[in-house]
Design an enzyme around this catalytic site. Structure first.
Site, PDB file in Angstrom:
ATOM      1  N   SER A 105       0.617 -38.532  28.299  1.00  0.00           N
ATOM      2  CA  SER A 105       1.001 -38.917  27.090  1.00  0.00           C
ATOM      3  C   SER A 105       2.198 -37.998  26.544  1.00  0.00           C
ATOM      4  O   SER A 105       2.383 -36.854  26.958  1.00  0.00           O
ATOM      5  CB  SER A 105      -0.236 -38.597  25.919  1.00  0.00           C
ATOM      6  N   TYR A 126      -8.097 -34.589  23.388  1.00  0.00           N
ATOM      7  CA  TYR A 126      -7.128 -35.442  23.884  1.00  0.00           C
ATOM      8  C   TYR A 126      -5.864 -34.704  24.512  1.00  0.00           C
ATOM      9  O   TYR A 126      -5.441 -34.575  25.503  1.00  0.00           O
ATOM     10  CB  TYR A 126      -6.708 -36.503  23.118  1.00  0.00           C
TER      11      TYR A 126
END
Length: 284
Positions: free
Chosen positions: A153, A166
């Site tokens: 990401s 995350y």
């Protein structure tokens, strides 16, 4: 000018075999279909969406590839990662692994319980590590090299309020990518990461959305990305053309990470301190 001979361990005249985790929808589906379109047989995994995985398999077969499906519950570690071995067995081997399965959170770290923290770390980092171990053993035993591609990401590289586990998992996966690139190079296995920004997928609440119809003035390219735009980078990394690329992180974000200094000058209040304020990129 010198010519470069074909890689001596390249498989000639036989299809490659890939496993794409979390390929029942979104980026994972786009990757599986892109690989299938390039002649790669694909193993597809899902957590709960069995019908979604079956649809991905149908799309892959429509492109002339073989497709196999298994459930992969990354909350059940390490047992569930046996699915990688099962898919390798059904496909007749394994040349490419794409770690795409993931989850996220939208809660400040000080408000988060340990179970939530561990759940995200388990799925996004522990799961990728264990799947990679199993896949790499098949590649090493076959002696033909291979490709491991981790979908991280933009939060492999930059933080976000409300996404502590995350961000930690994706940054950790980025570092793991580099370590594995060093450790597996002797086996002709390359390891790279692809770091998407905001992509129009179910994870960002934009299932089947046309990104051109959703303006994003804060992004240099002015729109979210399409899952196919991520898949095309993954597909490149799976080809012989990327044989000398390892330990790299390919950012696919429309310029999002470039906007730090620019954006900070334009923020007019402190709403950014609240998790989920900009839902569209909360799970990018």
């Amino acid at each position: 000018m010198a010519t470069i001979a074909p890689l001596p361990k390249e498989r000639i005249g036989a299809p490659l075999r890939a496993v794409v985790t979390g390929s029942d929808s979104g980026i994972g589906r786009a990757v599986a279909v892109a690989l299938a379109g390039g002649g790669v047989d694909v193993g597809i995994t899902y957590h709960t969406d069995e019908s979604g995985a079956a649809h991905t398999a149908e799309l892959a077969r429509d492109r002339g590839a073989q497709a196999a499906v298994r459930q992969l519950d990354l909350d059940d570690l390490p047992t569930s990662t046996a699915a990688i071995d099962e898919l390798a067995g059904e496909l007749g081997g394994l040349d490419v692994l794409v770690n795409c399965a993931g989850t996220g959170s939208s809660q400040k770290a000080m408000d988060m319980d340990f179970d939530t923290w561990r759940h995200v770390l388990s799925v996004d980092l522990d799961g990728a590590f264990l799947c990679t171990q199993r896949a790499a053993r098949h590649m090493i035993d076959a002696g033909r090299g291979g490709r491991i591609i981790n979908i991280t990401s933009v939060h492999e590289h930059a933080p976000k309020v409300g996404a502590a586990p995350y961000c930690a998992a994706k940054a950790g996966l980025g570092a793991l990518t580099k370590v594995l690139a060093l450790e597996l190079a002797e086996h002709d296995i390359t390891v790279n990461s692809v770091a998407p920004g905001e992509i129009s997928t179910p994870m960002t609440g934009q299932d089947d959305a046309d990104p051109r119809e959703h303006p994003r003035p804060g992004l240099p390219l002015g729109r979210p990305g399409h899952a196919d735009e991520v898949a095309s980078v993954v597909a490149f990394l799976a080809t012989p053309a990327a044989g000398y690329v390892t330990g790299a992180s390919y950012v696919v974000d429309g310029g999002m990470l470039l906007m730090g200094p620019q954006s900070s000058q334009l923020v007019g209040d402190e709403s950014w301190r609240r998790p989920g304020t900009n839902k569209e990129v909360a799970d990018a």
